[in-house]
Design a protein around this motif. Structure first.
Motif, PDB file in Angstrom:
ATOM      1  N   GLN A 538      12.976 -13.454  -0.271  1.00 38.25           N
ATOM      2  CA  GLN A 538      13.546 -14.626  -1.141  1.00 38.25           C
ATOM      3  C   GLN A 538      12.373 -15.547  -1.689  1.00 38.25           C
ATOM      4  OE1 GLN A 538      15.494 -13.121   1.529  1.00 38.25           O
ATOM      5  NE2 GLN A 538      16.392 -12.562  -0.515  1.00 38.25           N
ATOM      6  N   THR A 539      11.156 -15.526  -0.973  1.00 36.99           N
ATOM      7  CA  THR A 539      10.078 -16.398  -1.579  1.00 36.99           C
ATOM      8  C   THR A 539       9.365 -15.508  -2.600  1.00 36.99           C
ATOM      9  OG1 THR A 539       8.885 -15.973   0.122  1.00 36.99           O
ATOM     10  CG2 THR A 539      10.356 -17.895   0.299  1.00 36.99           C
ATOM     11  N   GLY A 540       9.648 -14.142  -3.060  1.00 42.22           N
ATOM     12  CA  GLY A 540       8.912 -13.496  -3.719  1.00 42.22           C
ATOM     13  C   GLY A 540       8.636 -12.073  -3.277  1.00 42.22           C
ATOM     14  N   LEU A 541       8.786 -11.155  -4.019  1.00 43.81           N
ATOM     15  CA  LEU A 541       8.994  -9.511  -3.439  1.00 43.81           C
ATOM     16  C   LEU A 541       7.529  -9.369  -2.704  1.00 43.81           C
ATOM     17  CD1 LEU A 541      10.367  -7.386  -6.415  1.00 43.81           C
ATOM     18  CD2 LEU A 541      11.331  -8.119  -4.271  1.00 43.81           C
ATOM     19  N   GLU A 542       6.455  -9.875  -3.080  1.00 44.39           N
ATOM     20  CA  GLU A 542       5.134  -9.437  -2.602  1.00 44.39           C
ATOM     21  C   GLU A 542       5.223 -10.195  -1.214  1.00 44.39           C
ATOM     22  OE1 GLU A 542       5.140 -10.168  -5.636  1.00 44.39           O
ATOM     23  OE2 GLU A 542       3.994  -8.564  -6.555  1.00 44.39           O
ATOM     24  N   ASN A 543       6.091 -11.090  -0.642  1.00 46.35           N
ATOM     25  CA  ASN A 543       6.191 -11.560   0.351  1.00 46.35           C
ATOM     26  C   ASN A 543       7.120 -10.785   1.447  1.00 46.35           C
ATOM     27  OD1 ASN A 543       4.788 -13.806   0.063  1.00 46.35           O
ATOM     28  ND2 ASN A 543       6.397 -14.922  -0.634  1.00 46.35           N
ATOM     29  N   GLY A 544       7.448  -9.385   0.999  1.00 49.48           N
ATOM     30  CA  GLY A 544       8.110  -8.739   1.529  1.00 49.48           C
ATOM     31  C   GLY A 544       6.933  -7.525   2.461  1.00 49.48           C
ATOM     32  N   ILE A 545       7.748  -6.551   2.654  1.00 52.77           N
ATOM     33  CA  ILE A 545       6.534  -5.501   3.567  1.00 52.77           C
ATOM     34  C   ILE A 545       6.589  -4.310   2.435  1.00 52.77           C
ATOM     35  CG2 ILE A 545       6.163  -3.974   5.480  1.00 52.77           C
ATOM     36  CD1 ILE A 545       6.035  -6.859   6.070  1.00 52.77           C
ATOM     37  N   LEU A 546       5.466  -3.928   2.095  1.00 50.44           N
ATOM     38  CA  LEU A 546       5.099  -2.738   1.347  1.00 50.44           C
ATOM     39  C   LEU A 546       5.060  -1.817   1.939  1.00 50.44           C
ATOM     40  CD1 LEU A 546       4.931  -1.660  -1.701  1.00 50.44           C
ATOM     41  CD2 LEU A 546       2.169  -2.134  -1.351  1.00 50.44           C
ATOM     42  N   THR A 547       6.024  -0.652   1.543  1.00 51.83           N
ATOM     43  CA  THR A 547       6.135   0.519   2.535  1.00 51.83           C
ATOM     44  C   THR A 547       6.759   1.899   1.758  1.00 51.83           C
ATOM     45  OG1 THR A 547       6.852   1.425   4.568  1.00 51.83           O
ATOM     46  CG2 THR A 547       8.690  -0.053   3.376  1.00 51.83           C
ATOM     47  N   THR A 548       7.063   2.909   2.149  1.00 49.82           N
ATOM     48  CA  THR A 548       7.335   4.123   1.496  1.00 49.82           C
ATOM     49  C   THR A 548       8.639   4.149   1.331  1.00 49.82           C
ATOM     50  OG1 THR A 548       7.093   5.206   3.807  1.00 49.82           O
ATOM     51  CG2 THR A 548       5.240   5.483   2.321  1.00 49.82           C
TER      52      THR A 548
END
Length: 672
Positions: A538-548
């Motif tokens: 919710q604060t930006g996609l890059e604040n999520g977890i990058l994964t497969t």
């Protein structure tokens, strides 16, 4: 299971997708629970001996399709056939929405929520490809849908002979379906005669009181967990908050491993994995089982780290790389029938013009506009496209979980998991658009232990607690003293840890953010072991977890062109890599750290209790902080004596703290 959307994310995306794709102008379905008012007072099941009240929902009825009704890739899925059939016999104002649950079940959601409307619908469901109808239940204190087939998991006392088991079944009017695999003294049975729709609950209660029966659990099929609710708030991030491209160095974006490149002014809020790798340890020699939904083991960043059945081990028929306990076959990847359900709406989001999106999804668009009157047409269109894509990405939950643990991309700048040297044992137990049914869960747990898994990851959130699953976990832990089970605390955002994370000897993991705060959805409180990065998109996609993920499968892109830029929640053009959020991704981060610790102890000198103690003692609150509202909540709970007297506020929300791979491995290496 949570992906990039609001914390109360999309329950009805698929329901509405079905409706809109058929061009129906229906009133918007809202998942407000409507419960049967008759014969519900005595409905319950038992969990660890305690009754859990249940209610029959009057706003839905489920069907089980004939197992022989197989479909080709080009044929409409069975749920859509059912939708077409019902639409042809009902008026527009009396229309229904058919919601698929896997490929063998569907829920018919009713606009007129009464028991008489369910009864009136039953004759219309007597179709050649429909085997039977099922009630849809919910727990009295939850907003959920649970299918109740005529099946009971029975655990017999040790030393009960097959003849004695058969006698007990006969005495209760039951017939054996089959013994459950990879477990002892457990069978799946059904009533020979069903005199009312919830008869299996009564039978389970009678069995649980029978001498020689350890437990009796209906084979519940959960459709959605409490956190998977519809929410029409705008805006959600429809694109990255930072400039990015498919060629970005993914390791620089993987803040959950080490956050210093993404947030150089903050303390490291990642798991500190690269500093452990510098010690020469990447988890080699350790097998981590992922029991989850679809696992695309041929993903380029996973395929070299996938467990293979050792030669000389007698496996299941054609077993090679794990097992699918949902479809009972050796392949945990997406299959034809499932692709047939996922691909059409996914392709719509790329092929339809803006005006066609509004036309096909008009009911949804109107609902969004009512709830967000200031939203522009462009925002509404982007919301619809992105949420359909997220729903499809969500089907590959097991793939995303596996990537956090053990991704090992071949390119130099490619993504790594926490323990890129481990072997991932793929075990599928989840159903498409649903949760983890009881039977595949029990068998999958036993299977993972039987195949020698050192760690089992259960990113199941707050699923329906059952004695069958709790006993299966207790049994494998008792039989395998060094086996470690890690589970997500749940995405309810409540001060109670979900099931099965709250079970004894299970490591319960909550989620933290890039900023070192508790992720707003993350459950906390007594029973929480520690936290790991789970992200907050919710604060930006890059604040999520990058994964497969799994939409890189070429069949998803058959007959359409690739987009020109990454789409939410994807980081690359095809969606081989995505941004995700949830305790579902904090749990595998800890599973990866545990694998690193075990790899640093090749002699297995540490038993389970000692390893968990080292894991907790090496974690820290240094990089973590509480929001003001959390401090206020803790003060209120403390005043009400609702918190443990010796636990301070950081422990209450974060357990022992943020996991630290390097510190944990150093403790192991020191012989502490």
């Amino acid at each position: 299971m949570t992906f990039p959307t609001s914390p109360r994310h999309l329950f009805r995306v698929l329901l509405l997708t079905v409706c809109f794709s058929l061009g129906l102008a229906l009133a918007v379905f809202r998942p407000t629970p409507t419960l049967a008012q008759t014969d519900t007072a005595d409905l319950f099941y038992r969990f660890n001996g305690e009754p859990i009240p249940l209610m029959v929902r009057d706003d839905a009825i489920a069907v089980a399709f004939q197992a022989s009704a197989t479909r080709t890739l080009d044929a409409p899925p069975l749920y859509q056939q059912l939708q077409n059939t019902l639409d042809s016999t009902r008026t527009r104002g009396d229309a229904v929405i058919v919601q698929p649950v896997g490929t063998q079940y569907a829920i018919v959601n009713l606009p007129a929520a009464t028991s008489s409307s369910r009864s009136a619908l039953r004759p219309q469901l007597a179709l050649p490809y429909v085997e039977t109808t099922l009630p849809v239940l919910q727990r009295a204190d939850q907003d959920e849908q649970i299918l109740l087939p005529n099946e009971i998991i029975i655990s017999f006392a040790a030393q009960t002979s097959e003849a004695e088991q058969q006698q007990m079944l006969e005495a209760q009017g039951l017939e054996l379906i089959r013994p459950l695999r990879f477990t002892e003294n457990r069978v799946l049975a059904r009533l020979k005669t069903v005199d009312h729709e919830t008869a299996v609950l009564t039978a389970a209660e009678q069995l649980s009181q029978t001498t020689g029966v350890r437990s009796a659990t209906p084979n519940f099929i959960p459709v959605r967990s409490p956190e998977e609710r519809w929410d029409s708030e705008l805006p959600l991030p429809s694109h990255s908050s930072l400039a990015r491209s498919a060629s970005d160095n993914r390791m620089n974006l993987a803040w959950h491993l080490d956050s210093t490149s993404m947030a150089p002014r903050l303390n490291n809020t990642g798991v500190n994995a690269p500093r452990d790798w510098a010690l020469g340890n990447r988890g080699e020699g350790i097998t981590v089982a992922v029991i989850d939904a679809l696992i695309q083991w041929d993903h380029p960043a996973l395929i070299n780290n996938i467990y293979e059945l050792p030669s000389g081990v007698e496996g299941l028929p054609e077993e090679y790389r794990g097992w699918d306990f949902t479809d009972n076959d050796p392949d945990t990847r997406v299959e034809t029938a499932e692709l047939n359900q996922l691909r059409p709406s996914f392709q719509d989001t790329f092929t339809l013009s803006d005006s066609d999106v509004l036309d096909r999804y008009r009911v949804w668009a109107d609902d969004l506009k009512r709830n967000n009157p200031r939203a522009s047409e462009a925002e509404i269109i982007a919301f619809i496209r992105n949420n359909i894509r997220r729903q499809v990405v969500g089907a590959f939950h097991g793939t995303t979980v596996a990537g956090v643990i053990g991704a090992n991309a071949p390119e130099p700048s490619g993504l790594m998991g926490v323990a890129p040297g481990v072997k991932i044992l793929p075990v599928r137990a989840g159903i498409l658009f649903g949760g983890i049914p009881t039977v595949p869960a029990v068998e999958a747990i036993g299977y993972a232990a039987a195949r020698g898994a050192d760690v089992i990851n259960l990113s199941w959130g707050s699923m329906m607690p059952t004695t069958a699953i709790a006993d299966a976990i207790a049994d494998v832990l008792a039989a395998n003293p060094n086996l470690i089970i890690v589970a997500s605390s749940g995405n309810d955002g409540e001060n109670r840890v979900g099931f099965p994370a709250g079970l004894r000897h299970v490591i319960s993991v909550g989620a933290s953010t890039l900023q070192g705060t508790r992720a707003p959805y993350s459950s906390f409180g007594p029973g929480l072991t520690l936290v790991a990065p789970g992200g907050n998109v919710q604060t930006g996609l890059e604040n999520g977890i990058l994964t497969t993920s799994g939409t890189g499968n070429d069949l998803f892109w058959q007959n359409i062109s690739l987009p020109e830029q990454p789409w939410a929640p994807a980081q690359d053009l095809k969606g081989d890599y995505v941004w995700a959020q949830g305790t579902s991704f904090a749990s595998p981060a800890v599973a990866g750290v545990v694998a690193l610790m075990l790899s640093a102890d090749p002699q297995r000198s540490l038993n389970r209790d000692r390893l968990i103690a080292l894991l907790e003692s090496s974690s820290s609150h240094t990089s973590l902080s509480l929001a003001p509202q959390e401090q206020d909540l803790y003060s209120v709970l403390r005043d009400q004596s609702a918190t443990p007297p010796t636990e301070h506020e950081l422990q209450y929300f974060f357990g022992s703290g943020l996991v630290d791979a390097e510190a944990a491995v150093r403790l192991v290496q020191s012989g502490a």
